[in-house]
Design a protein around this motif. Structure first.
Motif, short mmCIF file in Angstrom:
data_model
loop_
_atom_site.label_atom_id
_atom_site.label_comp_id
_atom_site.label_asym_id
_atom_site.label_seq_id
_atom_site.Cartn_x
_atom_site.Cartn_y
_atom_site.Cartn_z
N ILE A 236 60.92 6.79 -44.41
CA ILE A 236 60.75 8.21 -44.69
C ILE A 236 61.28 9.04 -43.52
N PRO B 147 58.68 18.75 -52.88
CA PRO B 147 57.60 18.55 -53.86
C PRO B 147 57.44 19.74 -54.79
N GLN C 232 61.53 13.40 -42.15
CA GLN C 232 61.07 14.76 -42.37
C GLN C 232 61.45 15.63 -41.17
N VAL D 61 55.73 12.08 -47.41
CA VAL D 61 56.89 12.72 -48.05
C VAL D 61 56.78 12.52 -49.55
N ASN D 62 56.76 13.64 -50.28
CA ASN D 62 56.60 13.60 -51.74
C ASN D 62 57.78 14.26 -52.46
N ASN D 63 58.97 14.13 -51.91
CA ASN D 63 60.15 14.70 -52.57
C ASN D 63 60.33 14.08 -53.96
N TYR E 59 62.97 20.17 -45.58
CA TYR E 59 62.87 18.76 -45.98
C TYR E 59 64.23 18.09 -45.85
N GLN F 285 67.59 15.31 -54.74
CA GLN F 285 66.18 15.20 -54.35
C GLN F 285 65.70 16.56 -53.88
N THR G 19 60.19 8.01 -50.08
CA THR G 19 58.95 8.75 -50.33
C THR G 19 57.75 7.85 -50.06
N ASN H 3 55.29 18.47 -48.11
CA ASN H 3 55.20 17.28 -47.28
C ASN H 3 54.30 17.60 -46.08
#
Length: 778
Positions: free
Chosen positions: A333, A197, A335, A381-383, A217, A194, A223, A202
């Protein structure tokens, strides 16, 4: 002979032999000699099938004729006879010559084989040096100047798993192994990592205001977006959440703010998920870490080891991937944030004061509060998951007598940033140990009995993925042939104190090694002499955690393993730069008081002495009796809890732990039986030593529960693993029964007792010897 027959055929028949197959016979009738040409059976069958067989049988004169005794015929007969003799002589001569040529080759092959078998102990004997000479040679080869050169060679600014920088380092390691004339290979896997982004970052907002730019991250976070009131939970340990519950604080849907340290990121997130929180924020507090206010943290939150999308089996490119995920993947999530972001957040937080047992942190101008319902935080979170090809790189130095038994020495190659202490030191030490031992052998001064496998792993930052995938791919072979694993990850974070985490089987070997290696900070004293406390074990040994690189080797594969490190003196700050972009040589030089190459050399001596001991000695230096004390401690604790529950009526009186007690008794007898066998064995007998060594190293593997699935419960070790099959889970279940008890609980408890007892008894039986040596004691 075919040529001779063809020639004779032509002489007597005037026809080429290729037209028909025949055999020659002589028929002596009344002194007349005649030559009969007889068709081969195949030809006769073919002729009969074509309708001409009958004609041949009824007209023998058509293929039989009497030779005429004329001078011309006599001359032909004499010439043919001479020709046959000459051809026979030539054939005999050629055959005999060929045998003469082949015989020396065969004799030499037999001679070499025989000489090797008969003289191998003789040729091995002069090189079977005493241990003092072996460790002296290693010390001569493992020099500060060589280590310094390798530290510079393998330093890298960017070598994340699967990146071009990681691949470049892999090629360097491979070339170094090849330069040492080692057999090399690589192990390729396709794993899911993972990444942050691909565009943007994020985000974390407090009361609608962004806390700032985030680069750090946590890999394998869930996510999406979560929003809720922020709640400060100290280090996020179970006992910290218990303190909050004691204050009647509702944890449901909260965004949990915790400090880094004490336990792993994955454990913090898992604990928060159990409390039904919606997200977790993690920051490094100045009270724990000497870092800048803008330090970004990197890590992962998979509560496990290996690729979480192929749990229990390897991520080979030809594998039909199962649509399952590791149970250790978080459902919420998570972070990381910087100290300055945490400071901004906590300055605005209200609510109640923290419990008295919690110590305040070091954020400037902050009153540590638990938070209020109005303190709303939003986390997005947009991993992204990326399938990545990774390579593990290997080199082997083969042993002489037991080449198929080996010791593995491994080091992580990847890092989030420079990763100097995390991976560069270990990688440099890996290639230097390989070079030193190769030179010792190449010069004919040392000959290992068993093999040494040197492994350069990648994707270690994501949860020991490279090493675990290798274990999963070759588990049946490794569990039978790998005698031990020695980790070189993070071996230098200071210089004053020595720490180790290991299988108890390795305790004796660690103790002996500490008596042979001198401290860098106190050159006149050995590491053993500097160990303080009531015993060296209490001073040196640390619990084996899931984040430890040796953990999957012991708990998943049943391979006795050890990891160790030189660190700062007790009570002082630990090396704070793991998981940051500040893990540089400059920081590590400061932590080792500018003695870095010398401390790395000392770490190399520790690893080298342990490895060489395991391949040099007739008998493995693994302490089978060390587990006896540990198991007895668990059983005594369990038995006390059972008695207490029976007295309180929580367990029926007929419930008993005698079978578990009997199993530990069997283990003690098995260990003593092995010692007696060793005392009465000829340790110069190679095969006898091999069988004894197999019994010793199998103890670790036999402590893996056979009653749980490696895909669902991979860490199957009943003493050091994780899951309902472990002794720890059994103790926890007994504690739960203090408050409530039902028939289902008792049945589950009985099942846990049975599985633990049978696993331990089976290990005890295998330790005792062959099946005819075992007693049915349970």
């Amino acid at each position: 002979m075919d040529q001779a027959r063809t020639t004779i055929s032509k002489i007597f028949n005037g026809e080429p032999r290729s037209y028909t197959r025949f055999s020659l016979t002589q028929n002596m009738e009344g002194g007349d000699s005649q030559v009969e040409m007889k068709l081969s059976p195949e030809v006769e069958e073919e002729l009969e099938s074509n309708g001409v067989g009958e004609h041949l049988h009824h007209h023998p004169e058509s293929y039989r004729r009497k030779p005429q005794r004329t001078p011309k015929n006599i001359c032909f007969l004499v010439a043919a006879t001479l020709l046959v003799v000459i051809i026979g002589y030539l054939i005999g001569y050629l055959v005999h010559r060929k045998q003469d040529k082949a015989s020396p080759t065969c004799d030499r092959a037999v001679s070499v084989s025989t000489d090797e078998e008969s003289s191998q102990p003789e040729s091995f004997a002069p090189k079977q040096l005493d241990w003092g000479e072996v460790k002296g040679m290693l010390g001569d080869k493992l020099t500060v100047s060589r280590i310094e050169a390798s530290l510079s060679e393998f330093a890298s600014v960017d070598h994340r798993a699967g990146s071009p920088g990681d691949e470049a380092l892999a090629n360097k390691v491979l070339r170094r192994f090849q330069e040492n004339n080692m057999k090399t290979w690589n192990d390729e896997h396709y794993v899911k990592l993972q990444a942050p982004p691909t565009s943007g970052s994020n985000t974390v907002t407090f009361r609608g205001q962004s806390l700032g730019s985030i680069q750090g991250y946590l890999a394998y976070s869930a996510t999406g977006k979560a929003e809720g009131a922020v709640l400060y939970a100290y280090y996020g340990r179970l006992e910290d959440f218990a303190d909050l519950k004691d204050l009647s604080i509702d944890l449901n849907g909260k965004i949990i703010l915790v400090r880094a340290g004490e336990i792993s990121f994955a454990e913090k997130v898992d604990n928060a998920a159990k409390m039904n929180a919606s997200g977790v924020l993690i920051y490094p507090d100045p009270a724990d870490y000497d870092l800048s206010d803008t330090t970004q943290l990197f890590g992962h939150v998979h509560l496990g080891s290996g690729d979480p999308y192929t749990p229990g089996f390897p991520s080979f490119n030809h594998t039909q991937f199962s649509p399952v995920r590791s149970s250790g993947l978080p459902s919420i999530i998570a972070q990381t944030i910087t100290p300055i972001m945490a400071q901004t957040l906590m300055r605005g937080m209200e609510g109640r004061n923290t419990p008295r047992s919690w110590k305040d942190g070091g954020l400037s101008g902050v009153l540590y509060k638990l938070g209020d319902l109005s303190d709303i935080v939003s986390v997005e979170v947009n991993n992204v998951l990326v399938e990545t090809k990774i390579h593990n790189v290997f080199g082997v130095i083969k042993g002489v007598t037991d080449a198929d038994r080996y010791v593995v020495i491994g080091a992580q190659r990847d890092a989030w940033g420079p990763g100097f202490a995390k991976s560069t030191v270990g990688t440099a030490l890996l290639v230097e140990l390989a070079k030193a031992i190769s030179e010792m052998i190449r010069e004919g001064r040392f000959m290992p009995r068993r093999s040494l496998v040197f492994a350069s792993w990648t994707a270690g930052e994501y949860g020991n993925i490279g090493a675990t995938e290798w274990l999963e791919g070759y588990l049946p072979s490794l569990s039978m042939k790998a005698y031990s694993y020695i980790s070189l990850d993070g071996v230098v974070t200071g210089s004053d104190t020595f720490k180790a985490s290991a299988s108890p089987l390795m305790n004796g070997l660690i103790s002996d090694t500490l008596k042979e290696v001198n401290s860098v900070s106190n050159p006149g004293k050995t590491l053993y002499a500097l160990a303080s406390g009531p015993s060296w074990e209490t001073s040196v040994l640390e619990p084996l955690k899931m984040t430890n690189p040796a953990y999957p080797f012991i708990t998943f594969s049943g391979i006795p393993s050890v990891s160790f490190r030189f660190t700062k003196s007790q009570g002082s700050e630990e090396y704070p730069y793991f998981g940051t972009l500040y893990d540089t040589r400059e920081k590590l030089e400061s932590a080792t008081f500018s003695n870095l190459p010398k401390v790395v050399r000392a770490a190399g001596q520790v690893a080298g002495h342990m490895a060489l001991r395991l391949v040099h000695d007739h008998l493995l230096r693994l302490s089978v009796g060390a587990y006896d004390k540990i198991i007895r401690g668990h059983v005594i604790q369990i038995n006390k809890k059972v008695n207490t529950l029976q007295e309180s009526g929580r367990l029926p009186n007929n419930f008993t732990s005698k079978w578990l007690i009997s199993a530990i008794g069997s283990y003690g007898r098995g260990a003593r039986a092995l010692v007696d066998t060793i005392d009465n064995s000829d340790l110069e007998d190679t095969e006898q030593c091999r069988m004894l060594n197999d019994r010793i190293m199998r103890v670790e593997a036999d402590l893996l529960s056979p009653y749980v699935s490696p895909t669902k419960t991979p860490f199957r070790h009943i003493l050091l693993g994780l899951g309902p099959h472990t002794f720890t889970a059994l103790v926890d279940h007994l504690d739960v029964l203090k408050s409530s008890v039902g028939s289902d609980d008792v049945d589950k408890l009985l099942n846990q007792f049975a599985l633990a007892s049978w696993t331990l008894q089976a290990c005890s039986n295998a330790l005792a010897g062959e099946v005819w040596d075992m007693n049915n004691n349970i």
